[in-house]
Design an enzyme around this catalytic site. Structure first.
Site, short mmCIF file in Angstrom:
data_model
loop_
_atom_site.label_atom_id
_atom_site.label_comp_id
_atom_site.label_asym_id
_atom_site.label_seq_id
_atom_site.Cartn_x
_atom_site.Cartn_y
_atom_site.Cartn_z
N SER A 1 0.84 -1.19 0.00
CA SER A 1 0.00 0.00 0.00
C SER A 1 0.88 1.25 0.00
O SER A 1 1.77 1.38 -0.83
CB SER A 1 -0.94 -0.05 1.20
OG SER A 1 -1.96 0.94 1.09
N ASP B 1 -5.16 -3.92 -2.87
CA ASP B 1 -4.28 -3.69 -1.71
C ASP B 1 -3.88 -4.99 -1.02
O ASP B 1 -4.73 -5.72 -0.51
CB ASP B 1 -5.00 -2.77 -0.73
CG ASP B 1 -4.07 -2.25 0.35
OD1 ASP B 1 -2.95 -2.76 0.47
OD2 ASP B 1 -4.48 -1.33 1.07
#
Length: 630
Positions: A284, A429
């Site tokens: 991320s 993610d």
């Protein structure tokens, strides 16, 4: 602070052609493309009929695990009960943590101790911090503890015996005997010297015996390297053996939205001491900074890890009203193309994973997961996806549902066009399931030691060290006590594991819904720590800016906070990295390969002959130009 015109921070790495290619595979483009297509039906080939077809309302797919008679009846009552218990236990947990903080502030940190601690917290450089840490150690009597080799958390008799043997054989120049001892002791956590508890009783340093042993091991390895005591073949086999047993160190940068920008200070502190490992993973927001580090040399990083880097986070995303309109139009707050343009600076244009590795010698790993619920996570690096463009992996790793739509990874083809990787499958993610992919790193790169910079705000409350942590000992009873007393720590442990129990119940019984088509049950139940875990001190107002780029002032504060959190860990990291770098140097002596070396020659990761062959074969395979049907 004025930045020179030729500085790395003033360069532009936008590649418009690649942005145009990438735009063809985004969700917005696909939606607009489908709207232009005129679908018709016909009775036969010569009599077309334009039929107004009312689209059927889409139904969610069935999950065989969720079928049954009792599940839909008991699911919601069970989930309500579990959340009620979880909330109650969390409230008690916060009360206990508040008690522990008050106990330490009003009982432990008083008078001279509080003054010395405040000076330590105000240190701006590592040299200043270390001087004040030694003063605090002296005040609490930790110097006497360092001189006494006895400690239950490592095998001091074994370490003492090996240390004496190393000194004896080196001074007597008995090289065969020295090699035999090195074969035994050059391995990960030998005698327990990699135990974090050894560095959790003092603010600076550890047992003198451990420090002497590490220094002597360093001298012996330098002697073997510099004096060329063995043949090239013997030396090559020796350092291959050392490398296999000692393993590598990995730096893991967690996610956390804009909280991940605190990693900048962690990286700056490691860079100043030349302690950045060559294996780096990011997820991320951490993936963005991991890409920055793995595409630049040390000299370039010194120009970049400064508050002025904030200007590179700016992107034309508009205000909250624009973001709201975009969400209702596309299902995401951010636009993929604008994100790609921002990421291109951090990834030095459209570098692939193989190209970045050849340029800096650092191994970049980005954690992503497929957009469907059940497919396993994927760790993208120069071995698994050498021709994948880094910025596409970084964007995918940032694609939290509702914030950024899942995207396909983009690969450089034989004609240098960008085409979708893995038949256009979309990724999102990685921190939803594997924020810190330690098992994959150990399998692929023999990682035995991990440095985790953790900035996820939702798990910070769970990190509590009742017996102290590296560079931050328990001051109660001169390090022999428990934080908040034994009762306070015992209650904390009981309540924390009770909360984890309820989270496991919710996940195991599949009580949690899947909003936005995502399984959120692993967000709290992953492994978030490593051998060393660095927690930059955040501020409550950071939540207000959680999805906003930083200003120069905010980034300056974040760098200072990240460095302050890293200073206590540097002694432990240096003890490990000193030996690892010497092993890498020994391996590189008889392998003058361009692979794994930085372009400035200052850093690099050597590989075994098999690794080099695999890397060369992977780098020579480029995908053909194919059109992906969306």
């Amino acid at each position: 602070m004025s930045i020179p015109e030729e500085s790395e921070i003033n360069k532009d790495y936008t590649v418009q052609e690649d942005l145009d290619e990438f735009a063809k595979y985004t969700c917005v483009y696909k939606k607009r493309h489908d709207e232009k297509i005129e679908y018709i039906t016909a009775q036969h080939d010569w009599n077309p009929v334009y039929e107004a077809v009312v689209p059927r309302k889409s139904k969610p797919g069935k999950d065989e695990k969720r079928e049954g008679f009792m599940y839909p009846i008991l699911r919601w009552p069970l989930m309500f009960t579990a959340f009620l218990c979880l909330t109650f236990v969390a409230f008690l947990y916060l009360l206990d943590r508040l008690y522990i903080n008050c106990y330490e502030y009003f009982i432990v940190w008083r008078g001279e101790a509080r003054r010395l601690r405040k000076l330590l917290q105000e240190a701006k450089t590592y040299e200043e911090w270390k001087e004040r840490a030694r003063a605090l150690d002296k005040y609490f009597g930790n110097d006497e503890w360092k001189l006494d080799p006895v400690y239950d958390y490592y095998d001091y008799t074994l370490v003492q015996a090996v240390y004496s043997s190393l000194v004896k054989h080196r001074e007597q120049k008995d090289w065969n005997a020295l090699k035999s001892v090195l074969d035994v002791c050059v391995r990960s956590n030998f005698g327990g010297i990699d135990s974090s508890m050894l560095y959790s009783r003092t603010y600076s340093g550890t047992k003198k015996l451990v420090e002497d042993y590490v220094n002597e091991l360093k001298v012996c390895l330098e002697t073997v390297i510099d004096q060329r005591l063995y043949t090239a073949q013997e030396r090559s086999k020796m350092f291959e053996y050392f490398s296999h047993n000692y393993g590598r160190t990995a730096l893991c940068l967690s996610g956390g939205a804009s909280f991940a920008i605190y990693h900048t200070g962690v990286l700056r502190a490691l860079l100043n001491q030349d302690l950045i490992p060559n294996v780096i993973t990011g997820t991320s927001g951490g993936g963005l900074l991991a890409a920055l580090v793995c595409t630049r040399t040390n000299e370039e990083l010194k120009q970049l890890l400064v508050p002025e880097l904030a200007s590179k986070y700016q992107s034309d995303i508009g205000n909250w009203l624009d973001a709201t309109k975009r969400y209702f139009r596309t299902g995401a707050r951010f636009d993929e193309i604008l994100w790609a343009k921002t990421c291109m600076y951090f990834t030095r244009g459209s570098l692939t994973f193989a190209e970045a590795y050849k340029r800096t010698g650092r191994i970049l790993n980005i954690s992503v997961i497929p957009s469907d619920v059940h497919s396993p996570p994927k760790l993208i690096n120069y071995l698994t996806s050498p021709d994948t463009v880094i910025w596409s992996a970084v964007i995918a790793s940032c694609a939290v549902p509702g914030i950024l739509n899942p995207i396909p990874l983009m690969t450089r083809s034989q004609s240098h066009r960008l085409i979708p990787h893995n038949f256009g499958n979309r990724f999102k993610d990685g921190s939803l399931r594997t924020d810190i992919p330690l098992s994959e790193l150990r399998t692929q790169f023999n990682v035995h030691f991990s440095i985790v910079s953790q900035t996820n705000p939702h798990v910070q409350v769970f990190f509590f060290s009742p017996r102290g942590t590296v560079g931050r000992p328990v001051s109660h009873r001169k390090g022999r006590g428990w934080r908040g007393g034994y009762v306070g720590s015992a209650i904390e442990q009981f309540l924390k594991y009770d909360m984890i129990k309820w989270l496991h119940v919710i996940r195991s019984l599949e009580l949690l819904p899947r909003p936005l088509g995502t399984d959120w049950s692993s967000v709290f139940l992953q492994k978030f720590d490593g051998t060393i875990t660095i927690w930059p001190k955040t501020k409550f107002q950071d939540f207000y800016y959680i999805l906003s780029p930083p200003s120069v002032e905010r980034l300056g504060y974040m760098i200072d906070a990240g460095q302050a959190a890293t200073f206590p860990k540097l002694d432990f990291i240096a003890a490990r990295m000193t030996i690892e770098k010497l092993i890498e140097k020994g391996r590189m002596m008889d392998k003058p390969s361009k692979l794994g070396r930085s372009i400035d020659g200052t850093i690099g990761t050597s590989m075994s002959r098999g690794d080099i062959e695999i890397s060369q074969e992977s780098a020579s395979i480029s995908p053909e130009d194919i059109d992906i049907v969306n």
